[in-house]
Write an enzyme that holds these catalytic residues in place. Structure first.
Site, PDB file in Angstrom:
ATOM      1  N   CYS A 164      39.638  31.124  46.812  1.00  0.00           N
ATOM      2  CA  CYS A 164      40.459  31.514  45.655  1.00  0.00           C
ATOM      3  C   CYS A 164      41.361  32.686  46.011  1.00  0.00           C
ATOM      4  CB  CYS A 164      39.596  31.817  44.430  1.00  0.00           C
ATOM      5  SG  CYS A 164      39.067  33.521  44.237  1.00  0.00           S
ATOM      6  N   CYS A 175      35.169  31.857  50.046  1.00  0.00           N
ATOM      7  CA  CYS A 175      35.835  31.390  48.821  1.00  0.00           C
ATOM      8  C   CYS A 175      37.343  31.332  49.042  1.00  0.00           C
ATOM      9  CB  CYS A 175      35.520  32.310  47.639  1.00  0.00           C
ATOM     10  SG  CYS A 175      36.382  31.762  46.152  1.00  0.00           S
ATOM     11  N   ASP A 190      36.062  25.724  24.518  1.00  0.00           N
ATOM     12  CA  ASP A 190      36.520  27.017  25.022  1.00  0.00           C
ATOM     13  C   ASP A 190      35.308  27.848  25.389  1.00  0.00           C
ATOM     14  OD1 ASP A 190      35.957  29.191  22.728  1.00  0.00           O
ATOM     15  OD2 ASP A 190      36.530  27.302  21.791  1.00  0.00           O
ATOM     16  N   HIS A 205      37.711  35.126  39.543  1.00  0.00           N
ATOM     17  CA  HIS A 205      37.115  34.288  40.598  1.00  0.00           C
ATOM     18  C   HIS A 205      36.101  33.309  39.963  1.00  0.00           C
ATOM     19  CE1 HIS A 205      34.236  33.160  43.766  1.00  0.00           C
ATOM     20  NE2 HIS A 205      33.337  33.566  42.894  1.00  0.00           N
ATOM     21  N   ASP A 262      43.186  30.560  16.496  1.00  0.00           N
ATOM     22  CA  ASP A 262      42.130  30.516  15.478  1.00  0.00           C
ATOM     23  C   ASP A 262      42.146  31.821  14.686  1.00  0.00           C
ATOM     24  OD1 ASP A 262      40.601  32.450  16.749  1.00  0.00           O
ATOM     25  OD2 ASP A 262      38.895  31.155  17.155  1.00  0.00           O
ATOM     26  N   CYS A 289      39.546  36.316  46.083  1.00  0.00           N
ATOM     27  CA  CYS A 289      38.690  36.631  47.236  1.00  0.00           C
ATOM     28  C   CYS A 289      39.499  36.762  48.516  1.00  0.00           C
ATOM     29  CB  CYS A 289      37.598  35.571  47.402  1.00  0.00           C
ATOM     30  SG  CYS A 289      36.461  35.546  45.999  1.00  0.00           S
TER      31      CYS A 289
HETATM   32 ZN   LIG Z   1      36.917  33.629  44.919  1.00  0.00          ZN
END
Ligand SMILES: [Zn+2]
Length: 414
Positions: free
Chosen positions: A370, A368, A261, A395, A97, A373
């Site tokens: 992810c 968590c 977005d 995260h 953009d 973490c």
């Molecule tokens: Zn996490």
């Protein structure tokens, strides 16, 4: 529903040492630092939104890219620059953009359709948004009141945006570009947005970005989408620029919204006063342990001899040590709170006792899955420096994706 993450050159250094707080001696940012789609395992973003104003800079110097980064972006293209083809999951799309917020104060956009086409085509974007001019205001009364204080300016901006969209599409055809062009609808009311969408479809667009909706209330956005859906051709796809409203995203799909977005999950990690660390069902406030040399007021007090630098650094380190020990099961919440309190006597930070106890007692980072973490543990919840703060942002993106998928799944079940 595709989620595009706006680029702002946010990266983390995977080699950063949290104990010494140092980067590896041989670190090369461009080569070693990781973007969100690289730092997180699995499919988190569907697309990347890159603004020309950030890459090329503006007259007021709003660019975030160094000259070397900019040159590299043009030379190797957007996919290679962001190493998108190495990312896990389905292919990540790229959308460009022009960065209309960077010139919102000016009477007219300082860029031409050909200049933005150069950017999209040379960098090899999949999708390119036409040049627009943001209308910052919402008042349906302007539809019928010829004396409305802002009405004239809003109409002018909408017309400029439509004229530029027509030129942009014509130039895209002349230049036989390979990216898919999107027109932008700007408006100040449901009816004016619907009128802009109608005009853009007449120009020939089948994909339309809705701009200027960031400050709108959810009810106002929905009112606009309802009105637009009466004007929308069945094949026209809508993109919501900068609008999060995660809990409404599933509802937006019924109005033809196929992408949006948002940076808000990421930015809340270090911009929000409270909601810094997100989980599936709630948010936590990160634990503030600022660097002694990162607090201007404290620095001044040290220089003026009012605070002893050695004591400040000692107390700062005591906090970090207590937090690591707590994470390892070797210290109690009480001990961490005492260390934080002693340091806060110097930093002057107040009012975080309750939120600190809350996050420490619940240890959300331990559950968590992810990749942030699991790798950095308690560091992810410390509000301190870019390496920790951006990791927490990544995260949050991971959690955002999980919640988005859950809501979209629930919708398709119903
Ligand atoms: Zn996490």
């Amino acid at each position: 529903m595709k989620f595009f993450f706006p680029d702002s050159q946010d990266q983390i250094d995977p080699g950063f040492d949290f104990a010494t707080e140092e980067h590896p001696a041989l670190r090369v940012r461009q080569r070693d630092d990781l973007y969100a789609h690289e730092a997180l395992d699995g499919h988190v973003i569907d697309g990347l939104l890159v603004s020309r104003a950030i890459v090329d800079g503006t007259a007021s110097g709003a660019g975030k890219y160094t000259a070397a980064q900019r040159n590299r972006m043009y030379r190797v293209g957007v996919r290679h620059f962001f190493r998108l083809d190495q990312a896990p999951g389905p292919p990540i799309q790229t959308m460009g953009d022009c960065g209309a917020f960077s010139y919102i104060q000016e009477d007219e956009p300082p860029v031409t359709p050909d200049q933005v086409i150069d950017f999209y085509a040379e960098c090899g974007f999949d999708l390119g948004i036409s040049v627009d001019h943001v209308i910052f205001g919402f008042d349906p009364a302007a539809d019928t009141d010829p004396q409305h204080s802002q009405g004239k300016q809003w109409r002018y901006r909408q017309q400029i945006t439509l004229d530029l969209a027509a030129k942009f599409l014509a130039r895209c055809k002349d230049r036989k570009v390979r990216f898919e062009p999107l027109g932008v609808a700007q408006g100040w009311s449901p009816a004016s947005y619907a009128a802009a969408v109608r005009s853009l479809q007449e120009i020939g667009y089948t994909r339309i970005a809705l701009g200027g909706m960031v400050p709108l209330k959810t009810g106002e956005i929905l009112a606009c989408l309802r009105e637009i859906s009466a004007a929308r051709d069945p094949g026209t796809q809508l993109h919501l620029l900068g609008v999060t409203r995660r809990s409404n995203i599933a509802e937006f799909t019924s109005y033809g919204v196929t992408s949006f977005d948002s940076t808000s999950a990421f930015r809340q990690a270090f911009k929000d006063d409270k909601d810094n660390y997100h989980t599936a069902d709630r948010t936590y406030t990160a634990i503030r342990v600022p660097q002694v040399d990162g607090l201007p007021r404290l620095k001044r007090q040290i220089l003026a001899g009012q605070v002893d630098q050695g004591t400040a650094v000692q107390r700062e380190r005591a906090c970090l040590r207590a937090l690591q020990e707590y994470n390892a099961g070797e210290a109690s919440i009480r001990q961490v709170m005492d260390a934080l309190q002693r340091y806060n006597e110097i930093t002057g930070l107040k009012g975080c006792e309750e939120s600190c106890r809350d996050i420490l007692a619940n240890v959300p980072w331990k559950s968590c899955p992810c990749s942030i973490c699991t790798k950095v543990g308690i560091n992810v919840v410390l509000f301190r420096g870019s390496e920790r703060n951006k990791r927490r942002g990544f995260h949050n993106l991971y959690v955002f994706r999980q919640r988005l998928d859950r809501e979209l799944d629930a919708r398709s079940v119903v």
